[in-house]
Enzyme design. Structure first.
Site, PDB file in Angstrom:
ATOM      1  CD1 TRP A  17      -1.942   2.305   0.366  1.00 31.81           C
ATOM      2  CD2 TRP A  17      -2.391   1.448   2.739  1.00 31.81           C
ATOM      3  NE1 TRP A  17      -3.133   3.010   1.035  1.00 31.81           N
ATOM      4  CE2 TRP A  17      -3.391   2.455   1.977  1.00 31.81           C
ATOM      5  CE3 TRP A  17      -2.984   0.854   3.534  1.00 31.81           C
ATOM      6  CZ2 TRP A  17      -3.598   3.549   2.985  1.00 31.81           C
ATOM      7  CZ3 TRP A  17      -3.561   1.425   4.292  1.00 31.81           C
ATOM      8  CH2 TRP A  17      -4.515   2.522   4.032  1.00 31.81           C
ATOM      9  CG  ASP A  53      -1.679  -7.631  -0.276  1.00 30.93           C
ATOM     10  OD1 ASP A  53      -2.702  -8.815  -0.686  1.00 30.93           O
ATOM     11  OD2 ASP A  53      -2.235  -6.837   0.084  1.00 30.93           O
ATOM     12  CE1 TYR A  76      -4.123  -0.440  -0.640  1.00 31.88           C
ATOM     13  CE2 TYR A  76      -3.008  -2.133  -1.767  1.00 31.88           C
ATOM     14  CZ  TYR A  76      -3.928  -2.166  -1.185  1.00 31.88           C
ATOM     15  OH  TYR A  76      -4.953  -2.749   0.450  1.00 31.88           O
ATOM     16  NE  ARG A 116       1.064   6.729   8.979  1.00 33.09           N
ATOM     17  CZ  ARG A 116       2.571   7.108   8.868  1.00 33.09           C
ATOM     18  NH1 ARG A 116       3.304   5.699   9.040  1.00 33.09           N
ATOM     19  NH2 ARG A 116       3.391   7.345   8.256  1.00 33.09           N
ATOM     20  N   GLY A 152       4.521  -3.436   5.493  1.00 27.58           N
ATOM     21  CA  GLY A 152       4.445  -2.039   3.962  1.00 27.58           C
ATOM     22  C   GLY A 152       6.214  -1.904   5.190  1.00 27.58           C
ATOM     23  NE  ARG A 198       6.543   6.357   4.431  1.00 25.92           N
ATOM     24  CZ  ARG A 198       5.785   6.791   3.484  1.00 25.92           C
ATOM     25  NH1 ARG A 198       6.115   6.817   2.372  1.00 25.92           N
ATOM     26  NH2 ARG A 198       4.637   6.375   3.669  1.00 25.92           N
ATOM     27  CD  GLN A 248      10.773   1.807   6.681  1.00 28.38           C
ATOM     28  OE1 GLN A 248      10.067   1.071   5.910  1.00 28.38           O
ATOM     29  NE2 GLN A 248      10.577   3.037   7.506  1.00 28.38           N
TER      30      GLN A 248
END
Length: 331
Positions: A21, A52, A57, A242, A294, A296, A300
């Site tokens: 996403w 996924d 997205y 968020r 997820g 970036r 990560q």
């Protein structure tokens, strides 16, 4: 990497599956395309051989990036999970919400899962992904304007045509899953689940356990809340969804930070991150097949994948759960 069978299918998914996403940029304050692709490739090197994604997205952008990533790999070694049923380019169906795309253009999102729309969406996804089949095709959100029968029979046609291997749902309740099962064999339900969002334990988890349906837990780190990186006063980039969610109020960031500090010793003694302990706890909960996470960038992605290596004893899991029971967030 640890792998688990998804329901009664031949799919063996990594317990940490890459969630794309944020890679699409939309609602996440943008993203760096090259970093997103590097993240997927780095995850693959760690054994994360499933991604996924969804058309919504980035309005196709995430799928394009996933397609670019898998071109550098062998298609038969990567499992692609994508979705249908959220349209930004049509106004049919159940209106969802208004938004702004990656270029600053106003768009309206509709939940729509009629047959002709599904067939079109599938063809568009196949082109963007650069493949001729999808491993798991999931309705993104329930569409109250289209009978579930019509939706599932359309997906069954795609399966018979060889364009889809297995059918799944997202955000369905037990009644909706039961209705869908009359027309197609479901592999799974993709549903939000995290330490601070556990309502599926009441009905959906028992249902999926009883009928051997996989559960793909999305937002297991609650959009970054449970990483330990967010402190009171955190400022999100413009366009980041968020900013308006209650989880990220300063008073809740204080409470979550205090909780994470209680479990941090478990991470320190393993030379791991708190987020990796959080993910492992999530994977140990009854009925949870995999966690969608997820990333970036490559760093990560590797950190997330290594959460699969964490081992927690029954006593440690109980300790974490007991501390969670004390955590009361403000709405």
């Amino acid at each position: 990497m640890q792998y688990r069978k998804l329901g009664d299918t031949a799919l063996e998914l990594p317990v940490i599956t890459f969630g794309a996403w944020a890679a699409g940029g939309w609602m996440w304050g943008g993203a760096d395309d090259q970093e997103a692709i590097k993240a997927m490739l780095a995850a693959y090197d760690e054994g994360v051989n499933a991604i996924d994604t969804a058309p919504i997205y980035g309005q196709g952008h995430s799928e394009v990036l996933v397609g670019k990533a898998i071109k550098e790999l062998s298609r038969d070694k990567v499992q692609i999970l994508t979705k249908f049923g959220m349209r930004w380019d049509d106004n049919k169906g159940d209106f969802g919400f208004k938004s702004i795309d990656n270029f600053g253009k106003d768009i309206a999102i509709y939940k729509y899962a009629a047959k002709e729309s599904i067939i079109k969406e599938c063809e568009d996804s196949l082109k963007r992904l650069g493949t001729d089949y999808i491993d798991l095709y999931q309705i993104h959100w329930p569409d109250v304007t289209t009978p579930i029968q019509e939706t599932m029979q359309a997906v069954e046609e795609l399966i018979k045509a060889g364009k889809v291997r297995y059918a799944g749902v997202c955000n369905y309740d037990v009644a909706q899953m039961t209705e869908a099962e009359k027309y197609i064999k479901l592999a799974s339900n993709q549903i939000p689940y995290s330490m601070v969002k556990r309502d599926i334990e009441q009905e959906i988890v028992p249902y999926c356990l009883a009928l051997d349906k996989g559960i793909l837990a999305y937002s297991p780190l609650e959009r970054g809340l449970l990483t330990g990186k967010m402190k009171p006063g955190h400022v999100f980039n413009e366009g980041d969804h968020r900013a308006g969610i209650y989880f990220f109020k300063d008073e809740n960031l204080v409470k979550v930070d205090a909780f994470l500090n209680k479990i941090k010793p478990l991470a320190d003694e393993r030379n791991m991150l708190v987020s990796q302990i959080v993910l492992r706890w999530t994977l140990e909960q009854p009925g949870i097949t995999i966690a969608l996470v997820g990333a970036r960038n490559a760093k990560q992605a590797v950190e997330n994948a290594k959460a699969a290596r964490v081992q927690l004893s029954k006593e440690e899991i109980k300790f974490i759960s007991n501390e969670l029971d004390k955590l009361q967030l403000s709405l």
